[in-house]
Design a protein around this motif. Structure first.
Motif, PDB file in Angstrom:
ATOM      1  N   UNK A 139       0.831  -1.203   0.000  1.00  5.36           N
ATOM      2  CA  UNK A 139       0.000   0.000   0.000  1.00  5.36           C
ATOM      3  C   UNK A 139       0.866   1.253   0.000  1.00  5.36           C
ATOM      4  N   UNK A 140       1.916   1.245   0.811  1.00  2.69           N
ATOM      5  CA  UNK A 140       2.791   2.415   0.868  1.00  2.69           C
ATOM      6  C   UNK A 140       3.479   2.656  -0.469  1.00  2.69           C
ATOM      7  N   UNK A 141       3.911   1.579  -1.117  1.00  4.03           N
ATOM      8  CA  UNK A 141       4.570   1.733  -2.422  1.00  4.03           C
ATOM      9  C   UNK A 141       3.601   2.286  -3.461  1.00  4.03           C
ATOM     10  N   UNK A 142       2.336   1.968  -3.292  1.00  2.88           N
ATOM     11  CA  UNK A 142       1.329   2.462  -4.233  1.00  2.88           C
ATOM     12  C   UNK A 142       0.824   3.844  -3.854  1.00  2.88           C
ATOM     13  N   UNK A 143       1.391   4.423  -2.798  1.00  5.95           N
ATOM     14  CA  UNK A 143       0.967   5.743  -2.354  1.00  5.95           C
ATOM     15  C   UNK A 143      -0.343   5.736  -1.586  1.00  5.95           C
ATOM     16  N   UNK A 144      -0.777   4.541  -1.151  1.00  9.23           N
ATOM     17  CA  UNK A 144      -2.044   4.419  -0.432  1.00  9.23           C
ATOM     18  C   UNK A 144      -1.762   4.372   1.075  1.00  9.23           C
ATOM     19  N   UNK A 145      -1.325   5.512   1.579  1.00  4.96           N
ATOM     20  CA  UNK A 145      -0.886   5.553   2.975  1.00  4.96           C
ATOM     21  C   UNK A 145      -2.035   5.353   3.949  1.00  4.96           C
ATOM     22  N   UNK A 146      -3.249   5.771   3.578  1.00  9.34           N
ATOM     23  CA  UNK A 146      -4.389   5.606   4.483  1.00  9.34           C
ATOM     24  C   UNK A 146      -4.664   4.129   4.729  1.00  9.34           C
ATOM     25  N   UNK A 147      -4.641   3.324   3.642  1.00  8.37           N
ATOM     26  CA  UNK A 147      -4.867   1.882   3.801  1.00  8.37           C
ATOM     27  C   UNK A 147      -3.751   1.249   4.623  1.00  8.37           C
ATOM     28  N   UNK A 148      -2.512   1.693   4.382  1.00 10.70           N
ATOM     29  CA  UNK A 148      -1.390   1.151   5.151  1.00 10.70           C
ATOM     30  C   UNK A 148      -1.550   1.461   6.632  1.00 10.70           C
ATOM     31  N   UNK A 149      -1.955   2.687   6.941  1.00 13.21           N
ATOM     32  CA  UNK A 149      -2.138   3.063   8.346  1.00 13.21           C
ATOM     33  C   UNK A 149      -3.249   2.257   9.002  1.00 13.21           C
ATOM     34  N   UNK A 150      -4.320   2.014   8.262  1.00 12.37           N
ATOM     35  CA  UNK A 150      -5.426   1.228   8.811  1.00 12.37           C
ATOM     36  C   UNK A 150      -4.946  -0.166   9.228  1.00 12.37           C
ATOM     37  N   UNK A 151      -4.156  -0.796   8.353  1.00 13.55           N
ATOM     38  CA  UNK A 151      -3.619  -2.117   8.672  1.00 13.55           C
ATOM     39  C   UNK A 151      -2.672  -2.071   9.870  1.00 13.55           C
ATOM     40  N   UNK A 152      -1.756  -1.130   9.828  1.00 13.34           N
ATOM     41  CA  UNK A 152      -0.720  -1.084  10.859  1.00 13.34           C
ATOM     42  C   UNK A 152      -1.293  -0.731  12.222  1.00 13.34           C
ATOM     43  N   UNK A 153      -2.356   0.035  12.251  1.00 13.58           N
ATOM     44  CA  UNK A 153      -3.007   0.315  13.536  1.00 13.58           C
ATOM     45  C   UNK A 153      -3.516  -0.978  14.166  1.00 13.58           C
ATOM     46  N   UNK A 154      -4.082  -1.875  13.333  1.00 15.99           N
ATOM     47  CA  UNK A 154      -4.567  -3.160  13.847  1.00 15.99           C
ATOM     48  C   UNK A 154      -3.400  -4.005  14.333  1.00 15.99           C
ATOM     49  N   UNK A 155      -2.350  -4.083  13.520  1.00 17.60           N
ATOM     50  CA  UNK A 155      -1.182  -4.884  13.893  1.00 17.60           C
ATOM     51  C   UNK A 155      -0.567  -4.361  15.191  1.00 17.60           C
ATOM     52  N   UNK A 156      -0.505  -3.046  15.324  1.00 18.00           N
ATOM     53  CA  UNK A 156       0.073  -2.452  16.535  1.00 18.00           C
ATOM     54  C   UNK A 156      -0.788  -2.751  17.764  1.00 18.00           C
ATOM     55  N   UNK A 157      -2.106  -2.782  17.580  1.00 16.67           N
ATOM     56  CA  UNK A 157      -2.971  -3.151  18.714  1.00 16.67           C
ATOM     57  C   UNK A 157      -2.788  -4.622  19.086  1.00 16.67           C
ATOM     58  N   UNK A 205       9.131  -3.575  15.760  1.00 17.03           N
ATOM     59  CA  UNK A 205       9.184  -3.499  14.293  1.00 17.03           C
ATOM     60  C   UNK A 205       7.896  -2.900  13.751  1.00 17.03           C
ATOM     61  N   UNK A 206       6.774  -3.286  14.353  1.00 23.38           N
ATOM     62  CA  UNK A 206       5.483  -2.748  13.924  1.00 23.38           C
ATOM     63  C   UNK A 206       5.421  -1.250  14.203  1.00 23.38           C
ATOM     64  N   UNK A 207       5.856  -0.849  15.404  1.00 26.42           N
ATOM     65  CA  UNK A 207       5.840   0.575  15.752  1.00 26.42           C
ATOM     66  C   UNK A 207       6.719   1.380  14.798  1.00 26.42           C
ATOM     67  N   UNK A 208       7.859   0.820  14.454  1.00 33.87           N
ATOM     68  CA  UNK A 208       8.740   1.505  13.509  1.00 33.87           C
ATOM     69  C   UNK A 208       8.056   1.695  12.158  1.00 33.87           C
ATOM     70  N   UNK A 209       7.393   0.645  11.677  1.00 32.04           N
ATOM     71  CA  UNK A 209       6.737   0.759  10.377  1.00 32.04           C
ATOM     72  C   UNK A 209       5.528   1.686  10.464  1.00 32.04           C
ATOM     73  N   UNK A 210       4.863   1.681  11.602  1.00 30.89           N
ATOM     74  CA  UNK A 210       3.757   2.615  11.800  1.00 30.89           C
ATOM     75  C   UNK A 210       4.264   4.048  11.660  1.00 30.89           C
ATOM     76  N   UNK A 211       5.432   4.305  12.201  1.00 25.23           N
ATOM     77  CA  UNK A 211       6.038   5.627  12.048  1.00 25.23           C
ATOM     78  C   UNK A 211       6.312   5.956  10.595  1.00 25.23           C
ATOM     79  N   UNK A 212       6.822   4.973   9.840  1.00 26.20           N
ATOM     80  CA  UNK A 212       7.088   5.178   8.414  1.00 26.20           C
ATOM     81  C   UNK A 212       5.790   5.539   7.684  1.00 26.20           C
ATOM     82  N   UNK A 213       4.721   4.797   7.998  1.00 25.18           N
ATOM     83  CA  UNK A 213       3.437   5.045   7.334  1.00 25.18           C
ATOM     84  C   UNK A 213       2.901   6.429   7.668  1.00 25.18           C
ATOM     85  N   UNK A 214       3.031   6.839   8.917  1.00 25.09           N
ATOM     86  CA  UNK A 214       2.556   8.171   9.294  1.00 25.09           C
ATOM     87  C   UNK A 214       3.327   9.258   8.562  1.00 25.09           C
TER      88      UNK A 214
END
Length: 976
Positions: A495-513, A520-529
């Motif tokens: 999603x991030x490579x496709x420029x779809x940051x909103x979808x990436x954030x939605x996924x990563x929020x679930x993974x982080x919960x 590693x998840x928190x780090x990628x969440x930062x990248x997505x934000x």
């Protein structure tokens, strides 16, 4: 993953279990020995009455030694019961030094050595005890355990028999023999031994557990469960039964049931190591890392010599992205494993596999390979070891070796989804993506759509360029199991490579919960934000990582990158230098330092860091490639060529290094040399599709379109449906104006995803000058693939058709639905600039920079707009662009020209000379340099620059000003 290791064979750890009757046995032996001492003493006294007093005197030192030995033994027995095995062994050595014939000390020493993981030493003690006359029933099963631990299965079968033993010992011996027979792959004999043992003792819990273990290993989970249920009826309060029940439940996927059974085992026997170790691994797999850490702490309290604990701590540290802690834990595991006697390690199935895994994860590939080869020689039919060795071969690029291991497994288990997915990975490594996807599709079916296999299929589809299908499969895997961290992370990456940051954030929020402590998840969440335009949110995520792990290197690297993007190079440098102080060999930090120094226009420092990085043998190739790239960007083609050739000495088959040689040769005008290197690359590429695809790209860069088509045809001969090669072939043929051939390629792409054929039809129409047809084709493509690439092409088609305003109107409408797409915003800004809408152009560029502060060319264009608006900030914008791309001729020209116009003639002239040296083929740069030279009184040189500019017969924005300057200079020359 953790419990795949822990359950690869259900054996105890390297410490042999001590029988429950050991304490009573030891006491009985000690009592008998005391009686013997007493009898000896009475006989000595009788003899002293009948003979000379010398005999009595001589007996007294022996008696003192016996007493001393007995004292040592009693202390050793107490220590043994308190599980102080090292202390017990020391005291037993003292006892045997005082009395070499002390039978009880030999037996207890054997038990202590066995419990300490020294089966060879234990064997010697038990043999000595048998020589001294101990009843075989006292030590025969212990001796059998020592043989098992050393892998002396044949010796066990020869020496450990039921002959002359009581019924209870016969049962124990038969279980040991079954173990040895199973290790020798003689399963019928093992089952027969267990049947014989069960006939001797129909109510034996130990026999049922041994039968269950064997049945579970054979994949007969239902039968294993039934045997465990029978054992539970016989011994509902036996911790070993509950542990086995948990193992069977875990193997069938009943993880909650397994957790409950392990908890019951520990309630009955809190010091029972095996369920604690397995439970800790299961907690890690379930993402309950905090609970796992508490379990590991309890295991560490029980024993300080458990390598599995160290390995699991490494897994937890890896999840948290703590590279230093991971490395330390793996090194600790290896240290503990290497401390085991070689015979023990080589013959303990679980520990040998764990050693291979630890070395594998630490990057010690050759050692891991040696361990796994030993493991597979020892256990030739073991699928777990073969799969891991195949994975290791894949990591090392040995796809043929991996396939040689996996093909027999596939024949033996044609529906094993894990084997299929690994074999698919070998095909992907060979570039045979279609075959890989076919295997993964089969793996999905045979696993009943297992989420992790669906994820592997998605990854395979992504590798083959079928991104839409990849996303669909990964999304299906994610919806099926939202606990799959890896799936969520891979899908978010796409999603991030496709420029779809909103979808990436939605996924990563679930993974982080799901995994709040997974760094590693928190780090990628930062990248997505950050990608979503929320750098402050990204910074909060990175700082949250550092709050939990202050030395977390990934977070430090991410924060340094964020600092740099926000124009804080000093802060970024400080973070990286601190990281390097802690870990001076951290290659990635050196690489980032090189990037930073290049951005702040300190290329010499960037070169220094890359030189230092490539001093690390593991980074010699990657850092060397980066360094050669840097030399190319800074115009040092000769240095780039030298470094690329040095890389080739280390990696003669490295196509990237050969490509850099080609580019360096071209930058130096050595077209003959480039052609020779390309021919060498073609020979090395042979029929490898991946290599030929890369070769085609390089041949195009060198202007060899015909050779590029030959290379692409080689790719398509092996993979006729490889979409990227078909696309590139069509693009090359369009460029060569071979329109008929291009049309044939496009027809083959009719079924390709995302409207690729329609987009190429638009390209073909543009090449033919059919701009209206191109508008139609791109419009149809956009309906299938609402991507930035197609949107920009449609805009260009409108502009080419004379509808620049209409194209700009289209872009404005498209951006309403995609307001943060920087690619289209860039085209929008350029269009507004061409239309003279300076305020709108500036707004577009400023929006891009809010999202991506490191876009040097956008800063460059913003400088042009600001200059046109007579805004003094133009020079600052140009300076920022120059800091980001100090070797780019266009950026240097903009900065130098603005400085010159501000009256900083000398500084501007220096920059313009540099721009001219970097790109002498740009007439506008030559004009700018001529103007600065004229102002500085160097009129002859200025006239020559203008003459060269006009010889190019090209138009440029300031051409009229250039003509006026030329006329003025000619007039001045004539006036002289």
């Amino acid at each position: 993953m953790v419990n795949a290791l822990m359950n690869c064979c259900r054996v105890s750890g390297h410490r042999a279990p001590v029988p429950l009757a050991s304490r009573a046995t030891a006491a009985t032996i000690a009592d008998c020995h005391s009686d013997a001492i007493a009898g000896t003493f009475m006989r000595l006294l009788v003899k002293s009455l009948l003979a000379a007093g010398v005999l009595a005197v001589a007996a007294m030192p022996a008696l003192a030694s016996v007493a001393q030995a007995s004292s040592y033994y009693e202390d050793a027995l107490q220590r043994y019961e308190q599980k102080d095995l090292p202390g017990a062994i020391i005291q037993l050595r003292n006892a045997l030094q005082a009395d070499r014939s002390m039978l009880a000390a030999h037996v207890l020493m054997g038990k202590a050595l066995l419990g300490s993981g020294d089966p060879a030493g234990a064997e010697q003690r038990f043999d000595e005890a048998l020589r001294l006359g101990v009843n075989p029933a006292e030590v025969i099963t212990l001796l059998g355990q020592a043989y098992i631990m050393q892998g002396k299965h044949e010796t066990l079968l020869q020496r450990v028999t039921t002959s002359g033993l009581p019924r209870a010992q016969q049962v124990g011996v038969l279980v040991l023999r079954a173990n040895a027979q199973a290790e020798r792959q003689n399963i019928p004999a093992a089952l027969a031994s267990l049947d014989e043992a069960r006939a001797l003792d129909p109510d034996s819990v130990a026999v049922r557990l041994a039968q269950a273990t064997l049945r579970q290993a054979r994949g007969e989970s239902a039968l294993a469960a039934r045997l465990v249920d029978e054992a539970l009826l016989l011994a509902p309060e036996d911790a070993t039964v509950w542990n086995m029940r948990g193992s069977v439940q875990q193997s069938t996927g009943d993880l909650q049931g397994a957790m409950a059974s392990y908890a019951k085992a520990l309630a009955l026997a809190p010091d029972y190591l095996e369920p604690r170790v397995t439970r800790a691994g299961l907690l890690i797999d379930l993402g309950r890392v905090d609970e796992a850490e508490r379990e590991l702490a309890e295991i560490a309290r029980l024993t300080q010599l458990e390598p599995r604990v160290s390995y699991m701590r490494a897994l937890i540290a890896t999840r948290r992205g703590d590279r230093i802690a991971t490395k330390a834990a793996l090194e600790e595991a290896i240290q503990l494993l290497d401390a085991l006697p070689a015979a023990v390690l080589a013959n303990n199935k679980q520990m040998l596999l764990l050693s291979a895994l630890a070395h594998y994860n630490l990057g010690n590939r050759e050692t891991a390979s040696d361990r796994l080869n030993t493991y597979l020689r020892r256990y030739p039919g073991d699928a777990a070891g073969a799969k891991l060795l195949a994975r290791l071969h894949l990591d090392m690029g040995r796809h043929a070796s991996a396939a040689a291991l996996l093909e027999p497994l596939r024949r033996r288990s044609p529906d094993d989804p894990r084997v299929l997915s690994l074999l698919a990975a070998t095909y992907m490594q060979q570039g045979n993506y279609s075959a890989a996807v076919e295997l993964l599709d089969q793996a999905v079916r045979t696993s009943d759509g297992a989420a992790d296999i669906l994820a592997e299929l998605g990854i395979g589809l992504a590798a083959s360029g079928r991104i839409d299908e990849a996303v669909a499969q990964l999304r299906q895997a994610w919806e099926q199991d939202r606990k799959q961290t890896r799936t969520g992370m891979v899908l978010a990456t796409l999603y991030l490579r496709a420029g779809q940051s909103a979808q990436a954030l939605e996924l990563l929020d679930v993974v982080a919960r799901n995994e709040p402590s997974n760094l590693s998840v928190l780090n990628m969440l930062g990248v997505a934000r950050v990608a979503a335009g929320d750098p402050a949110g990204g910074r909060r995520a990175y700082e949250q990582v550092l709050a939990q792990s202050p030395a977390n290197q990934v977070a430090i690297l991410n924060l340094s990158a964020l600092d740099m993007s926000e124009g804080k190079p000093d802060a970024a440098r400080q973070r990286l230098l601190e990281l390097l102080r802690r870990d001076e060999g951290h290659v990635q930090a050196m690489m980032e330092m090189a990037t930073l120094e290049e951005r702040v226009n300190r290329p010499a420092e960037a070169v220094r860091w890359l030189d230092k990085a490539r001093g690390n043998p593991d980074a010699a190739v990657s850092a060397g490639l980066r360094l050669a790239e840097l030399h190319l960007r800074t115009g040092a083609g000769d240095k780039a060529l030298t470094v690329a050739r040095e890389v080739l000495l280390r990696a003669p088959q490295n196509l990237a290094a050969l490509g850099l040689v080609v580019r360096a040769q071209l930058s130096m005008g050595d077209r003959d040399g480039a052609r020779q290197t390309l021919a060498d690359m073609a020979r090395r590429a042979a029929d490898d599709p991946a290599a030929n695809f890369e070769l085609a790209r390089l041949q195009l860069a060198a202007g060899n379109a015909a050779d590029a088509l030959v290379s692409l045809d080689k790719v398509l001969a092996v993979q006729p449906d490889f979409v990227p090669a078909l696309i590139l072939s069509a693009e090359v043929e369009i460029r060569r104006r071979e329109f008929g051939a291009a049309e044939q390629r496009i027809r083959r792409l009719a079924e390709a995803p995302r409207g690729v054929a329609l987009r190429l039809q638009g390209d073909l129409a543009m090449a033919r000058g059919q701009h209206a047809a191109a508008v139609t084709a791109y419009g149809n493509a956009l309906a299938r693939d609402d991507s930035a690439d197609v949107a920009v092409r449609l805009f260009r088609a409108h502009a080419a058709a004379g509808g620049l305003a209409r194209g700009a109107e289209f872009l404005r409408a498209w951006l309403k639905n995609h307001p943060d797409n920087t690619v289209v915003l860039r085209s929008m800004g350029d269009a507004e600039l061409q239309l003279g809408n300076l305020a709108a152009a500036r707004a577009a560029y400023e929006r891009i920079l809010a999202l991506r502060p490191d876009e040097a060319m956008v800063w460059n264009n913003l400088a042009h707009v600001a200059a046109a608006q007579n805004d003094d900030a133009a020079t600052a914008f140009a300076e920022r662009a120059h800091a980001l791309r100090p070797a780019d001729a266009a950026v240097i020209d903009t900065y130098g020209w603005l400085l010159f116009r501000q009256g900083q003639v000398e500084r501007g002239l220096a920059l313009l000379r540099e721009a001219r040296l970097r790109n002498a083929a740009d007439p506008e740069i030559r004009y700018h340099l001529a103007a600065a030279l004229a102002r500085s009184g160097r009129t002859a040189e200025a006239r020559e620059e203008l003459a060269q500019a006009f010889r190019m017969n090209a138009t440029f924005p300031d051409i009229e000003a250039a003509r006026a300057l030329q006329a003025e200079l000619e007039k001045q020359a004539a006036g002289r």
